[in-house]
Scaffold this active site. Sequence first.
Site, PDB file in Angstrom:
ATOM      1  N   HIS A   9       5.300 -43.148  11.601  1.00 28.18           N
ATOM      2  CA  HIS A   9       6.147 -42.162  10.929  1.00 28.18           C
ATOM      3  C   HIS A   9       6.975 -42.793   9.815  1.00 28.18           C
ATOM      4  O   HIS A   9       7.272 -43.989   9.825  1.00 28.18           O
ATOM      5  CB  HIS A   9       7.075 -41.476  11.935  1.00 28.18           C
ATOM      6  CG  HIS A   9       8.025 -42.419  12.617  1.00 28.18           C
ATOM      7  ND1 HIS A   9       9.191 -42.869  12.026  1.00 28.18           N
ATOM      8  CD2 HIS A   9       7.972 -43.009  13.834  1.00 28.18           C
ATOM      9  CE1 HIS A   9       9.820 -43.690  12.848  1.00 28.18           C
ATOM     10  NE2 HIS A   9       9.098 -43.797  13.954  1.00 28.18           N
ATOM     11  N   GLU A  87       7.024 -42.888  21.102  1.00 25.06           N
ATOM     12  CA  GLU A  87       7.521 -44.257  20.993  1.00 25.06           C
ATOM     13  C   GLU A  87       7.773 -44.819  22.392  1.00 25.06           C
ATOM     14  O   GLU A  87       7.941 -44.073  23.368  1.00 25.06           O
ATOM     15  CB  GLU A  87       8.824 -44.252  20.173  1.00 25.06           C
ATOM     16  CG  GLU A  87       9.521 -45.593  20.017  1.00 25.06           C
ATOM     17  CD  GLU A  87       8.657 -46.659  19.367  1.00 25.06           C
ATOM     18  OE1 GLU A  87       7.691 -47.117  20.023  1.00 25.06           O
ATOM     19  OE2 GLU A  87       8.947 -47.046  18.221  1.00 25.06           O
TER      20      GLU A  87
END
Length: 248
Positions: A9, A87
């Site tokens: 990202h 994550e």
Amino acid sequence: MYKLVLIRHGESTWNKENRFTGWVDVDLTEQGRNEAYQAGELLKEAGYTFDIAYTSVLKRAIRTLWHVQDKMDLMYLPVVHSWRLNERHYGALSGLNKAETAAKFGDEQVLVWRRSYDTPPPALEPTDERAPFNDPRYAKVPREQLPLTECLKDTVARVLPLWNESIAPAVRAGKQVLIAAHGNSLRALIKYLDGISDSDIVGLNIPNGVPLVYELDENLKPIKHYYLGDQDAIAQAQAAVAKQGKAG
């Protein structure tokens, strides 16, 4: 030969503030949005297109994918959202400033927490408001599978079922696959693909918003991989990621 494209990202608000983020659902900064658009532009200019995309259930990865799709005129692309691409969970470190944490505990300890393969940070208490148990996006995930902290080894174990059961079959079927995810979920996948040792994975740093192309053989073993874009700028971005957990 197959191709697989990975992208971390764009810069998030907590990347900018140098804070441990993990499963906290922060958004992109303006720079992060621009990085995502630039990634889409790079992929478009290089002639890439995609049949399916995979991302996490966290908005910084989802929005990065949106911007890439928008730039490539692929808003219709089928997208699989999976918590398995989240994550790594940073446990009790979630929300703390990395440099301040290093000043308190030492650079070496924070490096172990950030980058070692099998040492997790201190866990959250189950009653902590940062715990994932009451978050509706995980309502269908068995409680015992939801982490209160993770090391990279745990993240590998979380990511691989999605790879084996969904992503790898899609690649083998000839689909052009894009994965928009996070630094550590991508490190977990790269460790598996490249067969990187537990000790060497410590040195792998993935920059925000840069497409990483893997060329794979018929057994999905890497032939080569490379980043798209300005290689000097990419090297500087990787070095910046490596410095994030240091007190100075």
